[in-house]
Design an enzyme around this catalytic site. Structure first.
Site, PDB file in Angstrom:
ATOM      1  N   GLY A  60      38.180 -65.831  61.032  1.00 54.70           N
ATOM      2  CA  GLY A  60      38.118 -64.379  60.969  1.00 54.70           C
ATOM      3  C   GLY A  60      36.854 -63.779  61.527  1.00 54.70           C
ATOM      4  N   SER A  78      28.690 -72.606  59.070  1.00 51.14           N
ATOM      5  CA  SER A  78      28.714 -71.296  58.397  1.00 51.14           C
ATOM      6  C   SER A  78      27.628 -70.373  58.946  1.00 51.14           C
ATOM      7  CB  SER A  78      28.521 -71.456  56.876  1.00 51.14           C
ATOM      8  OG  SER A  78      29.433 -72.381  56.351  1.00 51.14           O
ATOM      9  N   LYS A 135      25.704 -63.977  53.845  1.00 49.84           N
ATOM     10  CA  LYS A 135      25.443 -65.374  54.179  1.00 49.84           C
ATOM     11  C   LYS A 135      26.736 -65.985  54.697  1.00 49.84           C
ATOM     12  CE  LYS A 135      22.483 -65.752  50.144  1.00 49.84           C
ATOM     13  NZ  LYS A 135      22.482 -66.151  48.742  1.00 49.84           N
ATOM     14  N   GLY A 136      26.625 -67.192  55.228  1.00 49.86           N
ATOM     15  CA  GLY A 136      27.820 -67.917  55.665  1.00 49.86           C
ATOM     16  C   GLY A 136      28.608 -68.407  54.473  1.00 49.86           C
ATOM     17  N   GLU A 186      31.942 -72.999  54.501  1.00 53.09           N
ATOM     18  CA  GLU A 186      31.928 -74.375  53.984  1.00 53.09           C
ATOM     19  C   GLU A 186      31.725 -74.474  52.483  1.00 53.09           C
ATOM     20  OE1 GLU A 186      29.515 -76.651  57.468  1.00 53.09           O
ATOM     21  OE2 GLU A 186      28.659 -74.837  56.653  1.00 53.09           O
TER      22      GLU A 186
END
Ligand SMILES: Cc1cc2nc3c(=O)[nH]c(=O)nc-3n(C[C@H](O)[C@H](O)[C@H](O)COP(=O)(O)OP(=O)(O)OC[C@H]3O[C@@H](n4cnc5c(N)ncnc54)[C@H](O)[C@@H]3O)c2cc1C
Lengths: 774, 286
Positions: A487, A526, A722-723, A726
């Site tokens: 996404g 990420s 943040k990512g 994962e």
């Protein structure tokens, strides 16, 4: 005012995907295109005595058979790899695993190629092979690569020192505090070993590359890659060309998960196309993906000292990563993941030794979590074990030892903006940890478990983005981030739209094309929302700045008084559309407003002796999982009835996407936890198909799948984000194993948790004899 | 996968004729779900495939005058699953189909292909074996009926002759009051092939077990009936102890096969438990 940020916009490409109209390289055909089929090694380790392609060559429809000798006509030094230059375009003199590419047959008809590949006769002188990471690291093990050369492409890998003459390709060490003194303070010392198995990515669109030589002497590459910028850079290096002679394009990826990183089929496709002067398409079968890239198996040994009241005071971690035959990104896993091996805990005395080990198995690289799930498997299984042994509630034990804000992590970097405590609290709430729990009866025993993991971002890396406002006021974002289903298109559009006062659905995302879109390190770890998100924000802010300047001239006011809303410049009662603003600026519907943004976080290289650095990561990722299971005590079958996932999103730019990333990652890891496993016989994968390597199916889903996030903003993240791609996977395996322990009292230390393994442990526990059959 | 020619005859005689050309390189094609996997892994490389989908007369699904359930070889597993006739005839079959692979496979896989394949990791053969079913085979030498216990000779080996086709499955009616159960154990995903399968049938007369039938598959090289277990059950009053003993006997007698899905030792454990549980289920009338 935020309208786009925080909105659960559905993915922009959903409709194109469900109606079969999304673009994939898998479907690409070019005029005059030929196909290639890889001839693979049938031995795990050996010298190539002779390759006889004459029979294959004579088969009608075969255009060429390419071996290392032909490769040398295009590339003199054919070795590549993101960490070490150890992987040849096609095997040179030696093969290193069953499946190692030895030759390429090229032709117009793919069915003929399979037959042709069978006809290429390769004679090997077999060498002793080694498959186990511990055995391979021993002195005296057969040496797989005599010489190893570092790549030095990425800053964070520059100080990796490969060790030639041994299978330990790289050793990373961290020394924090005084280990001896730490263990001396401990009342109890726990020593345990945990093992993770080889699994693989199985993206539904297998790895595919088309290479097309251009009339002007350049080369176009169409590839299902997560790292188009890197592909261009590495191909240019191999060919000794400037980067601008090579154009790399991607489309949507039918999944990636780390399988499509760095270079995979690109060098071979490029060489074949340049030799034959025509477009060449290489596409792997599902089976071949098992021979191309996997997730590291790992042995993790933990020695942990604990005080009577449950404080961890010292921990020594030793990790052997089974890297397979080529390093790929294994050395980064060894270091970047290695340094988090002591967990999200405040332990004053820590030592970590992390070894990247070559073996004669298919190469291992990054797979959703970059090695972290293997470490969390170990430290969260042990955390549970310690808590039970000390009679402390497993949640309390974690809470007590968790790294609190501003405390130093073992690397010396302070914990900042990391939601360790928040994730633990949310996990407790969603698991209803304080409430009574139905433990089952008879042959169906129920249990629950939790686990938490910590991951560092790969630092430092760079992302660059361009935002372009066209003459009619419509907007496009140029970014080399690859949308493989996570996404990123949607979120990057939301960020640009947020700044420019547009609706994200109106923003066009231009897909990676290295002639057009600027540099991005890769879509991995990420990192895109954080890094590319920042770059897009900055680029959009530049365009906003230009628009405000135009507005201030139209409205005769100060630029700061001009607001951007719904595609209009607004000052008080007055409004002009972006289109009108462009006409005002260029005298007609023409021109562009272009903003460029680039982002590289700060970083400090770790000290090679201690592994310490005060700025090791630009943000921390924290994920926790909880599981409720039911164990059939007579068959060992584990049914996960509830799976909870909590991740720290920093700021959920798109809460809907955050939740699906969290649950998607958790379910992927659940398959790895319960039964996904690559099986080998003498180095040969014996279940290289989706018929025998089973993925989690609909009927395996827990009846309750809960995914939630907490928001502990990242200082330098876009709006604090943040990512999140994962973190959902990090702690699933130990959460399930801890639940199994809670249910039936057996501790499984090697993945996966197959019914057979659980039943054996149950029988052992009961002192019953397991009768072997022949 | 190798290139092949697909022929689609409309009459059985035509199909048999093409098949008799060279049984080595010509292969019947039902739904192709098993065949395609074999061809992709290049265990089979046929030159011609004879699709039976247009052959008339292979799609019957009804009871004959003697009350036998007759199923044409081209009836899809999904049709079997949804058939009210089958549900009335033997609900254990309908239920077993729900967990046989997934609906996409069941939509194309055929009864003939399912029975001819000879892979022991299949769900219907043990049930049909317990029910005393047979298949009608047609070949160059004319039609013959093969009882299921004579169809499976070994791992992927059947007694079908080269060029012979299964045209029909015949299941004799169950004596009044017989109940049955099929339990499938998977080691990997829930929609995987069975690692072990157990079928159990019996009826009660004056509180005693009559005509017990127990069959096991997947754990073994072929689906097998367990006569010793059946003998131990016959004439006895059902009890937990009896069923446990039946499970123990089943494990003792069975020659299990190790494969990716489980070791022989583990499979034997599972068969012990599943024989007991299947009998309990029949008894409980579930
Ligand atoms: C992903 C997957 C999962 C599966 N899971 C299960 C499971 O859980 N349980 C289970 O029981 N099965 C399972 N199956 C197997 C499935 O039931 C079989 O593939 C199917 O029954 C075979 O039917 P088919 O019509 O597709 O056979 P085909 O593939 O067409 O044929 C199979 C074999 O039989 C031969 N043949 C076909 N028709 C005839 C005929 N009329 N006479 C003589 N020979 C013939 C073919 O030449 C071939 O050798 C699974 C299959 C797949 C692909």
């Amino acid at each position: 005012m935020t309208r786009e940020v925080g909105r659960s916009l559905p993915r922009l490409e959903s409709e194109a995907k469900v109606t079969g109209r999304a673009e994939y390289i898998h479907n690409l055909t070019l005029p005059g295109m030929v196909y290639g089929k890889i001839v693979r090694s049938t031995v795990a380790h050996g010298r190539i005595r002779r390759i006889d392609a004459s029979q294959a060559d004579r088969l009608p429809g075969v255009v060429a058979v390419i071996t290392a000798a032909e490769v040398a006509r295009i590339v003199q030094d054919p070795y590549y790899g993101p960490a070490f230059h150890d992987q040849p375009v096609l095997a040179v003199d030696k093969v290193h695993y069953v499946g190692d590419p030895v030759a390429l047959v090229v032709g117009e008809d793919r069915d003929v190629l399979e037959a042709a590949a069978d006809l290429v006769a390769v004679e090997y002188e077999e060498l002793p092979a080694v498959f186990d990471e511990r055995a391979a690291a021993e002195p005296g093990a057969p040496v797989i690569h005599e010489v190893i050369r570092p790549a030095a492409t990425f800053t964070d890998l520059k100080n990796l020192k490969p060790a030639s003459g041994s299978n330990v390709a790289m050793a990373y060490q961290l020394r924090h505090g005084d280990l001896e003194a730490g263990f001396a303070q401990a009342d109890y010392i726990f020593e345990d070993e945990f093992h993770s198995h080889q699994v693989t990515h199985t993206p539904l669109e297998p790895i595919v590359t088309v290479a097309e030589p251009r009339g002007d002497g350049g080369l176009d590459i169409y590839t299902s890659s997560q790292s188009p910028s890197f592909v261009r850079m590495e191909l240019a290096r191999l060919l000794k060309w400037p980067e601008n002679r090579i154009r790399v394009r991607t489309a949507y990826l039918g999944g990636g998960f780390g399988a499509k990183l760095y270079m995979k089929l690109e060098p071979l496709a490029a060489v074949a196309a340049l030799l034959l002067r025509r477009p060449v398409k290489l596409s792997l079968s599902m089976e071949e993906q098992f021979y191309t890239i996997t997730r590291h198996g790992a042995t993790v040994r933990l020695k942990t000292g604990v005080t009577r009241d449950g404080r961890m005071v010292a921990r020594a971690c030793t990790i052997w990563w089974n890297g397979g035959a080529y390093a790929d990104i294994g050395p980064r896993v060894t270091q970047k993941s290695g340094f988090t091996a002591a967990g999200p805990y405040d332990i004053p005395h820590v030592s970590i030794d992390s070894y990247a080990v070559y073996t004669n198995l298919p190469p291992a690289g990054a797979l959703r979590g970059f090695g972290i799930p293997q470490l969390v498997w170990a430290y969260e299984s042990q955390a549970d074990l310690i808590a039970h042994r000390l009679g402390i509630d497993p949640w309390e034990f974690r809470w007590k030892n968790a790294l609190r804000p501003d405390r130093p992590h073992a690397t010396g970097t302070l914990m900042r903006d990391a939601g360790v405590l928040e994730v633990l609290q949310e996990l407790k709430r969603l698991m209803r940890w304080d409430e009574p729990f139905d433990r089952g009866s008879g042959t169906r025993r129920r249990g629950r478990g939790i686990a938490i993991g910590l991951k560092a971002a790969i630092t430092p890396t760079t992302s660059v983005a361009i935002v372009n406002l066209y003459g009619d006021g419509s907007c496009a974002v140029y970014s080399s981030t690859v949308d493989m289903g996570q996404g990123s298109d949607t979120v990057l559009a939301q960020l640009a739209a947020e700044v420019l006062g547009l609706d994200a659905r109106e923003v066009r995302i231009v897909h990676p094309d290295t002639d057009v879109t600027p540099y991005d390190m890769a879509t991995l770890g990420s990192r895109s929302t954080y890094h590319m998100g920042n770059a897009v924000l900055r680029a959009a802010e530049e365009v906003r700045h230009q628009l405000r300047a135009i507005g201030s001239e139209i409205f005769k006011c100060r630029p700061e008084e001009v607001e951007l809303q719904d595609g209009h410049l607004v000052a008080g009662e007055r409004r002009v559309s972006f289109k009108e603003a462009m006409e005002w600026r260029f005298g007609m519907q023409a021109g562009n407003l272009i903003g460029v943004g680039s982002f590289t976080p700060t970083y400090k290289k770790p000290d090679p002796a201690t592994g310490e650095s005060e700025d090791i990561t630009t943000f921390w990722m924290v994920g926790g999982n909880g599981a409720e299971v039911e164990v059939d005590t007579e068959t060992g079958r584990v049914t996960v009835t509830k799976l909870v996932t909590v991740g720290d999103a920093g700021k959920a730019l798109n809460p809907g996407l955050v939740r699906t990333q969290l649950s998607g990652a958790a379910l992927m890891q659940l398959g790895f936890t319960l039964f996904e496993e690559m099986r080998f016989e003498d180095g040969q994968v014996v279940n290289a198909s989706l018929a025998d390597y089973k993925l989690l199916g609909m009927r395996d889903l827990p009846s309750s799948v809960v995914a939630e996030f907490v928001e502990v903003g990242a200082t330098h993240g876009p709006f604090g984000a943040k990512g999140i791609g994962e973190v959902g996977s990090l702690a699933v395996s130990p959460a399930v194993a801890n639940a199994v322990f809670d249910a039936v009292g057996v501790r499984i230390t090697s993945l996966p948790l197959t019914p057979e393994k659980v039943l054996r442990a149950l029988k052992e526990q009961a002192g019953e004899i397991w009768e072997e059959v022949e | 996968m190798n290139a092949f020619e697909l022929v689609r005859p409309t009459r059985l005689e035509e199909a048999l004729e093409v098949l008799s050309e060279d049984p080595e390189t010509v292969r019947p094609f039902g739904g192709g779900t098993a065949l395609m996997l074999l061809m992709r892994s290049r265990l089979l490389q046929p030159r011609r495939l004879v699709s039976l989908d247009r052959v008339s007369g292979l799609d019957r699904l009804d009871l004959d005058g003697e009350g036998n359930l007759r199923v044409g070889s081209m009836v899809r597993l999904r049709d079997l699953e949804l058939s009210a006739t089958v549900e009335r005839f033997c609900p254990a079959i309908s239920r077993a189909l729900l967990t046989l692979s997934n609906v996409r496979v069941r939509n194309v896989a055929t009864v003939g292909g399912h029975l001819a394949h000879g892979d022991p990791h299949m769900d219907l053969p043990p049930i049909l074996l317990a029910l005393g079913a047979s298949v009608v085979a047609q070949g160059p030498a004319g039609p013959r009926q093969i009882p299921l216990d004579q169809l499976y000779l070994g791992y992927y080996a059947t007694s079908l002759q080269p060029g012979e086709l299964i045209t029909e499955l015949v299941i004799p009616p169950l004596p009044e009051g017989t109940r049955g159960s099929y339990l499938k154990a998977t080691a990997l995903s829930a929609d995987d092939w069975p690692m072990a399968g157990v079928a159990a049938f019996f009826r009660l007369e004056q509180g005693r077990i009559v005509e017990p039938r127990i069959a096991v598959s997947a754990a073994t090289t072929t689906p097998v009936r367990l006569p010793a277990v059946e003998a131990a059950l016959a004439g006895e009053a059902p009890s937990e102890a009896l069923f446990s003993e039946a499970g123990r006997l089943a494990g003792r007698d069975l020659h299990c096969l190790s494969d990716l899905r489980g070791s022989a030792a583990y499979k034997r454990e599972v068969v012990r438990v599943y024989v007991r549980r299947a009998l309990q289920q029949v008894w409980a009338g579930r």
